[in-house]
Design an enzyme around this catalytic site. Sequence first.
Site, PDB file in Angstrom:
ATOM      1  N   ARG A  63       0.828  -1.213   0.000  1.00 39.22           N
ATOM      2  CA  ARG A  63       0.000   0.000   0.000  1.00 39.22           C
ATOM      3  C   ARG A  63       0.857   1.255   0.000  1.00 39.22           C
ATOM      4  O   ARG A  63       1.964   1.279   0.522  1.00 39.22           O
ATOM      5  CB  ARG A  63      -0.897  -0.018   1.234  1.00 39.22           C
ATOM      6  CG  ARG A  63      -2.124  -0.897   1.045  1.00 39.22           C
ATOM      7  CD  ARG A  63      -3.113  -0.618   2.138  1.00 39.22           C
ATOM      8  NE  ARG A  63      -2.552  -0.959   3.436  1.00 39.22           N
ATOM      9  CZ  ARG A  63      -2.703  -2.156   4.015  1.00 39.22           C
ATOM     10  NH1 ARG A  63      -3.391  -3.087   3.416  1.00 39.22           N
ATOM     11  NH2 ARG A  63      -2.164  -2.407   5.187  1.00 39.22           N
ATOM     12  N   LYS A 168      -5.697 -17.857  -4.312  1.00 38.10           N
ATOM     13  CA  LYS A 168      -7.118 -18.169  -4.291  1.00 38.10           C
ATOM     14  C   LYS A 168      -7.846 -17.228  -3.334  1.00 38.10           C
ATOM     15  O   LYS A 168      -7.197 -16.695  -2.458  1.00 38.10           O
ATOM     16  CB  LYS A 168      -7.364 -19.640  -3.912  1.00 38.10           C
ATOM     17  CG  LYS A 168      -6.979 -19.958  -2.447  1.00 38.10           C
ATOM     18  CD  LYS A 168      -8.043 -20.689  -1.734  1.00 38.10           C
ATOM     19  CE  LYS A 168      -8.908 -19.884  -0.860  1.00 38.10           C
ATOM     20  NZ  LYS A 168      -8.597 -19.828   0.568  1.00 38.10           N
ATOM     21  N   HIS A 198      -3.296 -23.929  -2.118  1.00 39.34           N
ATOM     22  CA  HIS A 198      -2.139 -24.456  -1.391  1.00 39.34           C
ATOM     23  C   HIS A 198      -2.359 -25.885  -0.901  1.00 39.34           C
ATOM     24  O   HIS A 198      -1.399 -26.602  -0.636  1.00 39.34           O
ATOM     25  CB  HIS A 198      -1.700 -23.514  -0.265  1.00 39.34           C
ATOM     26  CG  HIS A 198      -2.499 -23.605   0.994  1.00 39.34           C
ATOM     27  ND1 HIS A 198      -3.705 -22.978   1.153  1.00 39.34           N
ATOM     28  CD2 HIS A 198      -2.262 -24.244   2.158  1.00 39.34           C
ATOM     29  CE1 HIS A 198      -4.167 -23.235   2.368  1.00 39.34           C
ATOM     30  NE2 HIS A 198      -3.315 -23.999   3.000  1.00 39.34           N
ATOM     31  N   LYS A 202       0.281 -29.678  -0.445  1.00 37.83           N
ATOM     32  CA  LYS A 202       0.585 -30.387   0.806  1.00 37.83           C
ATOM     33  C   LYS A 202       1.090 -31.787   0.469  1.00 37.83           C
ATOM     34  O   LYS A 202       0.522 -32.463  -0.392  1.00 37.83           O
ATOM     35  CB  LYS A 202      -0.667 -30.487   1.682  1.00 37.83           C
ATOM     36  CG  LYS A 202      -1.046 -29.173   2.357  1.00 37.83           C
ATOM     37  CD  LYS A 202      -2.242 -29.343   3.254  1.00 37.83           C
ATOM     38  CE  LYS A 202      -2.781 -28.017   3.739  1.00 37.83           C
ATOM     39  NZ  LYS A 202      -2.064 -27.451   4.872  1.00 37.83           N
ATOM     40  N   GLU A 236     -11.409 -26.760  11.811  1.00 33.17           N
ATOM     41  CA  GLU A 236     -10.364 -25.888  12.351  1.00 33.17           C
ATOM     42  C   GLU A 236     -10.757 -25.476  13.749  1.00 33.17           C
ATOM     43  O   GLU A 236     -11.939 -25.225  14.013  1.00 33.17           O
ATOM     44  CB  GLU A 236     -10.208 -24.647  11.477  1.00 33.17           C
ATOM     45  CG  GLU A 236      -9.645 -24.950  10.109  1.00 33.17           C
ATOM     46  CD  GLU A 236      -9.307 -23.681   9.349  1.00 33.17           C
ATOM     47  OE1 GLU A 236      -8.235 -23.124   9.570  1.00 33.17           O
ATOM     48  OE2 GLU A 236     -10.159 -23.239   8.556  1.00 33.17           O
ATOM     49  N   ASP A 255     -14.145 -19.795   0.822  1.00 33.98           N
ATOM     50  CA  ASP A 255     -12.823 -19.848   1.439  1.00 33.98           C
ATOM     51  C   ASP A 255     -12.162 -21.222   1.280  1.00 33.98           C
ATOM     52  O   ASP A 255     -11.001 -21.303   0.901  1.00 33.98           O
ATOM     53  CB  ASP A 255     -12.944 -19.475   2.927  1.00 33.98           C
ATOM     54  CG  ASP A 255     -11.589 -19.247   3.574  1.00 33.98           C
ATOM     55  OD1 ASP A 255     -10.663 -18.812   2.866  1.00 33.98           O
ATOM     56  OD2 ASP A 255     -11.448 -19.502   4.783  1.00 33.98           O
ATOM     57  N   HIS A 260     -10.085 -25.938  -1.873  1.00 36.12           N
ATOM     58  CA  HIS A 260      -9.328 -27.013  -1.207  1.00 36.12           C
ATOM     59  C   HIS A 260     -10.117 -28.337  -1.166  1.00 36.12           C
ATOM     60  O   HIS A 260      -9.597 -29.394  -1.508  1.00 36.12           O
ATOM     61  CB  HIS A 260      -9.015 -26.640   0.248  1.00 36.12           C
ATOM     62  CG  HIS A 260      -8.304 -25.334   0.427  1.00 36.12           C
ATOM     63  ND1 HIS A 260      -7.459 -24.807  -0.511  1.00 36.12           N
ATOM     64  CD2 HIS A 260      -8.293 -24.448   1.460  1.00 36.12           C
ATOM     65  CE1 HIS A 260      -6.964 -23.658  -0.066  1.00 36.12           C
ATOM     66  NE2 HIS A 260      -7.465 -23.419   1.123  1.00 36.12           N
ATOM     67  N   LYS A 350     -15.100 -23.623  11.009  1.00 43.81           N
ATOM     68  CA  LYS A 350     -14.185 -22.862  11.867  1.00 43.81           C
ATOM     69  C   LYS A 350     -14.671 -22.990  13.297  1.00 43.81           C
ATOM     70  O   LYS A 350     -15.857 -23.231  13.546  1.00 43.81           O
ATOM     71  CB  LYS A 350     -14.238 -21.371  11.494  1.00 43.81           C
ATOM     72  CG  LYS A 350     -13.740 -21.062  10.097  1.00 43.81           C
ATOM     73  CD  LYS A 350     -12.339 -20.525  10.146  1.00 43.81           C
ATOM     74  CE  LYS A 350     -11.820 -20.117   8.797  1.00 43.81           C
ATOM     75  NZ  LYS A 350     -10.369 -20.275   8.690  1.00 43.81           N
ATOM     76  N   LYS A 355      -8.373 -29.217  15.112  1.00 49.83           N
ATOM     77  CA  LYS A 355      -7.916 -29.004  13.738  1.00 49.83           C
ATOM     78  C   LYS A 355      -7.660 -30.386  13.160  1.00 49.83           C
ATOM     79  O   LYS A 355      -6.825 -31.147  13.677  1.00 49.83           O
ATOM     80  CB  LYS A 355      -6.628 -28.180  13.748  1.00 49.83           C
ATOM     81  CG  LYS A 355      -5.854 -28.199  12.446  1.00 49.83           C
ATOM     82  CD  LYS A 355      -5.901 -26.873  11.750  1.00 49.83           C
ATOM     83  CE  LYS A 355      -5.115 -26.883  10.443  1.00 49.83           C
ATOM     84  NZ  LYS A 355      -5.632 -26.000   9.438  1.00 49.83           N
TER      85      LYS A 355
HETATM   86  C1  BG6 Z   1      -6.886 -20.841   3.684  1.00 49.66           C
HETATM   87  C2  BG6 Z   1      -8.127 -20.201   4.205  1.00 49.66           C
HETATM   88  O1  BG6 Z   1      -6.939 -20.990   2.294  1.00 49.66           O
HETATM   89  O2  BG6 Z   1      -6.730 -22.113   4.279  1.00 49.66           O
HETATM   90  C3  BG6 Z   1      -8.128 -20.126   5.727  1.00 49.66           C
HETATM   91  O3  BG6 Z   1      -8.244 -18.891   3.679  1.00 49.66           O
HETATM   92  C4  BG6 Z   1      -7.857 -21.490   6.322  1.00 49.66           C
HETATM   93  O4  BG6 Z   1      -9.353 -19.615   6.231  1.00 49.66           O
HETATM   94  C5  BG6 Z   1      -6.602 -22.073   5.689  1.00 49.66           C
HETATM   95  O5  BG6 Z   1      -7.670 -21.323   7.725  1.00 49.66           O
HETATM   96  C6  BG6 Z   1      -6.364 -23.490   6.161  1.00 49.66           C
HETATM   97  O6  BG6 Z   1      -5.119 -23.883   5.672  1.00 49.66           O
HETATM   98  P1  BG6 Z   1      -4.249 -24.925   6.442  1.00 49.66           P
HETATM   99  O7  BG6 Z   1      -3.095 -25.160   5.552  1.00 49.66           O
HETATM  100  O8  BG6 Z   1      -3.889 -24.292   7.755  1.00 49.66           O
HETATM  101  O9  BG6 Z   1      -5.127 -26.110   6.652  1.00 49.66           O
END
Ligand code: BG6
Length: 489
Positions: A63, A168, A198, A202, A236, A255, A260, A350, A355
């Site tokens: 920014r 994403k 992402h 993994k 989570e 999200d 994912h 969430k 987790k």
């Molecule tokens: C992200 C989401 O893509 O993935 C988050 O925006 C989420 O909200 C996260 O907490 C979870 O990723 P990981 O790798 O911690 O399971």
Amino acid sequence: MLDTAFLTNLAALNCQWAEETGAVFVIFGATGDLSRRKLVPALYNLLKDGHLRKDFFVVLVGRRDGEKDALLQSLAEGMSQYSRTQPIDPAIRDALLSQVVYVAEDFGEPSGFSRLRAILEQRPLPLRLFYLATPSSLYPSILDGLSAAHLIGEHADADCQTRVVFEKPFGRDLDSAIHLNALARAHLDESQIYRMDHYLGKETVQNILVFRFGNSLFEPLWNRKYVSRVRIIATEDIGIVGRGRFYEETGIIRDVLQNHLLQIAALSAMEAPVSFEADRIRDERAKVFRAFRPLYADQLSAHAIFGQYDGYTDADEVAADSRIPTFAALRLFIDNWRWEGVPFEIIAGKSLGEKSTRVEIHFRSVPFCLFGKHYVCEKLDPNILTLRIQPEEGISMQFSTKTPGDTLQVSPVRMNFDYRETFSDKAQQEAYEKLLLDALRGDPTLFARQDEVELMWRYVAPLIEATEAGTVPLHRYAPGGSGPKEVWK
Ligand code: BG6
């Protein structure tokens, strides 16, 4: 005489990024959380592991009111806090920070992109990787700006490879994803576009295909004849931790579900690709998305449950009457020969008790209980194969066993493979490290292709519509528990 094809190939070779050559990373949205938590710690570890050996530098575009010193300080703290390898080596951290150029710009103005171009021209390197880590609503103006400054598109430098990574979510619905794809394709070839998810990076998600297609034992059972249901669970324990504004625009569907979890479903359900080439794997994932049975509005209440944890609306930048779901359970069907009639239950939330991300393959029960006594037969649980994505990464198989003793008793027991125990000498690369490296190497296997993102958006569109229109119930649930009580067991 040298022919032009030969010269083109030679130029491409010169431009090819290799660990010995160099690359420049340009990160848009550098002052955001992602840079601090993921991108810069990933660069730190790539440097540490010798993947960024010769010449590289990092341009952080943030920014306009941002200050370089404050940013560097925050990135240094981010490395200490979030790096996969600990403790941080100060020499490597400082070597990385010494290669950082900070550009404070608004993305909307062409002059900013000309200044960026001037910076890149001062240190020509064979590969430019632009990483878009801003809200996706800014992606179109960044693409336009890069194109106007001839950093991408037909007028871009021919003697330098250019790739663009899109964090994403890619768009916020089907229409915006189609629009963004069209814009990206107007300036870039598909081979230059890296749509990030992402989870695909993994280690344990990559292993789904190796486990399925590197063993002959499971594949014959991996179908409707032997599998009664598949559960893909991603709970989570944290809430939205300071990301109120982001979450209000995103919610659980955009999200993690649209990307994912649908990708994990595709990897769990797809056919064997004809080879391990990027597009052959992406073809098979896309075929699964194409076979998803569309969700019609009148079936949503039977196949989808949404929830919001108590206290969500007290968070900063969250509307007091917000109806954004923080929990979703979805029963998805894949209409093809392999999976017809087998529910894939996708559950994500969430602020739950733990987790845990895992894929459970539930096999059909035995056809008939031989053991006479009903108390024995009741204990005959089905076999469950669990692929633990995280934490406690590993794979376990549940089966029934005779409990030792002179009366016939049966108990479910588990056979367990634990990554950390078996590979204690091997570090698991963090997903962002793997994916940055793949983008540098030009391997798009673990990135979503244009058709995949559009198909995933198409599938979730009725869910988004219904939750936004309030035509489906939003159940409350207590933080730290297992979600709304209405969810299927
Ligand atoms: C992200 C989401 O893509 O993935 C988050 O925006 C989420 O909200 C996260 O907490 C979870 O990723 P990981 O790798 O911690 O399971």
